[in-house]
Every structure is written in structure tokens, then in C-alpha cells.
Design an enzyme around this catalytic site. Structure first.
Site, short mmCIF file in Angstrom:
data_model
loop_
_atom_site.label_atom_id
_atom_site.label_comp_id
_atom_site.label_asym_id
_atom_site.label_seq_id
_atom_site.Cartn_x
_atom_site.Cartn_y
_atom_site.Cartn_z
N CYS A 160 -65.16 2.02 44.11
CA CYS A 160 -65.82 3.29 44.06
C CYS A 160 -66.50 3.74 42.68
O CYS A 160 -67.11 4.66 42.52
CB CYS A 160 -64.53 4.37 44.16
SG CYS A 160 -63.25 4.19 42.81
N ASP A 161 -66.23 2.86 41.66
CA ASP A 161 -66.64 3.24 40.33
C ASP A 161 -68.08 3.16 40.43
O ASP A 161 -69.04 3.92 39.63
CB ASP A 161 -66.42 1.90 39.27
CG ASP A 161 -64.92 1.61 39.41
OD1 ASP A 161 -64.10 1.83 40.29
OD2 ASP A 161 -64.54 1.29 38.35
#
Length: 375
Positions: A160-161
Site C-alpha cells: 500500500c505504501d
């Protein structure tokens, strides 16, 4: 060292990020003080450079995104000097993993410099273009789904980063060069990550496939039975959403998706904000490490303040943002260093008064840049 001991260590180390929050959370925002604290953070970080791999890696990318937003909000040449210096010494390069979203985050600052600097041939965007074209259009084992492991590396942006690292750059590049095809490609890969990692029930993102609970894996849940949702991981996403929406055309056909996602995540982040203002590293299990953490909280604060300033959130949430900012500011040392930043990682872990990273300073600057605009 087991989790219980780490928690005890973190509690023992707790300093003004507990007591000062209780004292200051109802105070108004003094914009002169905010500006001064931001400059102190910049000066300290510039004097204490740090990176994970190289000066062009994702940690520097996140930090200089914060410097970019600080300059955009204040027009203070201290920030522009820092931006130009790093870009010049980096020779306008990205890092070298062309199919890893982290390694183009630094280009957000290069694009911004080119947008505000009137000198011809000063900024070299060719390395950024080379990276983006390879990233989007060249064959790669991740895009083909041929590199599967426990982290779920079957898509391009498998963690998700990544939604902070590459999408804002692609979006800004499309805007700056008037090439909407880059925005369309951004949306295509963003949807892959959304479909794989977004939990519609909790309205939060799993960090990667290790934390997508299937109903049988006990390791993907916290001791309290809740799913594992990392504060900084979700901070990356919601801050990235604010950056994307800030530059995305208002008539872009997929903009309603990003606005809806932003509002869902903002509502959740607001609902679970602890009383002292700082979010814990584990969003749904705050007792796991019961102390505030600044990098995730800084990104949340930036995104929430941005939403208020741009009409996506009601102004009734201003007190929550002010409380968060005062709590974050209380974690800054007298010399300007920003403490209580969880170190590089991929899931909830503790922080301490003396733990700092450049991306934590970036989150601090991003939060301050939008808090300054609050009425």
C-alpha cells in the site's frame, strides 16, 4: 525482544508526547509558531542527512515531498534552496529499480521545481520520463504475475505504501507535460492495488497480502482479534490521495472514485483518533503500542487538513486536526528534530522519543503546510 517488552520500553520512554498533548490540545493554531517549527525541522534534517539506500531513494522522496508542500504553502526560499540543492547533487536522477514504485518518489520534487522555476534547461526531467515509461510500459515479472510470494508480489504496486510513491508523480507528470495517458495508466495500476488490499468493511488498506485476512490465518490479526492495519501504511495512502486530488483535473472521469475513497478513509481515520491526538502504530489495536507515532499521524493530519481546506471534509473536523497538530508539535525536540517516528518497517512497531527518520520530518512538514491554511 518480545512484543510485551518492547511495549514496556516504549511506555517508559514516553516524554512530552503524552503530557504536552493534554496541555496543548485545546490551544489555537499560532501560524507564526507553526512556520518556525517547520523551519527548525528543515534545518535539523538538512544538517543530519539520512537515507535507506541512496539519496534518491523513497525516504528522501517522502522527505522532499514534505519540503515541496512546505514551500508551496509558505513560499519561503529556505525550502526551495533545499529542493534545488538535493536535485542538483542528485543530477535529477531517480533510483535504479525501474519497476519499483519507491524509486520515483523523488521526482515529485523535481517536477515541482520545474513548475515554479522559470529558467530554461535548469531542470532535467529526462530521467523521470525514462523511469515512468519503463515502469508503465516495459514488461516485468511483477506485472505478469510471475513473482508471487507471501507479500503478494503479483501486481506492480503490491504494497500500500506504493500508492504514495508513484501515483502522485504520475499524476503531476501528466498535468505538467499535458499527457493524460500517464494519468490513465496510473489509474489502471491504482485499481489493482485497491482491489487487492482495500478492506471495504474497515475502510483501510492492508499493507500487503500477508495482512489480508482470509479467515484462517491467525498471524494476520492482532491479539485483540482485530485485523492488522498499520498507521503509516494507511498514512501513505491517504496522504497520497490528497496529493493526487490536488493535481488531478476536476473533470477527470475517474476523479469521483478517488474522492469517494478519500472520504471513506478520512471518516475512518477521524473515528479512531485517540484522545491525545496521535494515532498509534496499529490503528485497530492501539493498546499494542500505546503511544503516539508521528510519521503516520503526520500523514493523516496533512490529508485531513487538506480535505477541510479543499471542501471534501466538513469544518467541524478542524478541532480534531488542531489536536493532532499540537500533539505532533509536542514531539519535536528543541533542536528541531522530530521524534517518535517508527523506524523503517512494514507493520506496526513501537517508536521512541529519540527515533527519527527523514520521512518523519517530511510528514511533519506536510502536516504543517496544510494546518497553516486552516481558518
Amino acid at each position: 525482544m518480545n512484543k510485551t517488552i518492547l511495549t514496556l520500553v516504549a511506555v517508559v520512554l514516553l516524554f512530552n508526547c503524552s503530557t504536552a498533548q493534554k496541555i496543548t490540545k485545546e490551544q489555537p493554531i499560532d501560524k507564526a509558531v507553526v512556520k518556525a517549527s517547520m523551519i527548525k525541522a528543515l534545518e535539523w534534517q538538512e544538517a543530519h542527512p539520512i537515507f535507506a539506500i541512496a539519496p534518491t531513494d523513497w525516504t528522501a522522496g517522502a522527505y522532499y515531498t514534505g519540503v515541496t508542500r512546505a514551500h508551496k504553502a509558505t513560499n519561503d526560499m529556505m525550502y526551495m534552496a533545499a529542493l534545488k540543492n538535493q536535485a542538483y547533487w542528485n543530477n535529477w536522477q531517480t533510483y535504479n529499480r525501474l519497476h519499483h514504485a519507491d524509486d520515483v518518489a523523488i521526482s515529485y520534487s523535481y517536477l515541482y521545481i520545474d513548475m515554479v522555476d522559470n529558467r530554461k534547461n535548469f531542470v532535467d526531467l529526462e530521467p523521470t520520463k525514462k523511469f515512468l515509461d519503463a515502469h508503465l510500459y516495459e514488461d516485468d515479472v511483477w506485472k505478469a504475475g510471475n513473482r508471487k510470494n507471501e507479500m503478494g508480489q503479483t501486481i506492480l504496486w503490491w504494497w500500500c505504501d506504493a500508492l504514495f510513491m508513484a501515483p502522485p508523480v504520475l499524476n503531476l507528470y501528466a498535468k505538467h507535460t499535458n499527457q493524460p495517458k500517464y494519468l490513465d495508466e496510473m489509474h489502471k495500476f491504482y485499481m489493482q492495488t485497491y482491489n487487492q488490499l482495500y478492506d471495504e468493511e474497515e475502510q483501510l488498506f492492508a499493507r500487503d497480502m500477508r495482512f489480508v485476512w482470509t479467515g484462517s490465518d491467525k498471524d494476520s490479526k492482532e491479539p485483540n482479534g482485530k485485523k492488522v492495519f498499520w498507521s503509516r501504511g494507511n498514512g501513505w495512502v491517504i496522504a497520497g490521495l490528497a496529493l493526487i486530488l490536488d493535481d488531478m483535473p476536476t473533470d477527470y472521469e475517474h476523479r469521483p472514485f478517488y474522492e469517494k475513497l478519500y472520504k471513506e478513509m478520512a471518516s475512518k481515520i477521524l473515528a479512531i483518533q485517540p484522545e491525545d491526538g496521535l494515532w498509534r502504530t496499529s490503528l485497530l489495536s492501539p493498546e499494542s503500542y500505546n503511544h503516539g507515532e508521528v510519521s503516520g499521524s503526520g500523514f493523516h493530519t496533512f490529508a485531513l487538513a487538506w480535505g477541510i481546506n479543499n471542501g471534501l471534509l466538513d469544518k467541524k473536523h478542524i478541532p480534531a486536526v488542531k489536536k493532532a497538530w499540537h500533539a505532533i508539535a509536542a514531539c519535536q525536540h528543541d533542536d528541531g528534530r522530530v521524534g517518535w517516528v517508527q523506524n523503517i518497517g512494514a507493520f506496526p512497531e513501537p517508536a521512541s522519543a529519540n527515533s527519527w527518520q527523514n520521512f518523519g520530518t517530511g510528514a511533519f512538514l506536510m502536516a504543517g503546510s496544510e494546518v497553516l491554511k486552516l481558518n
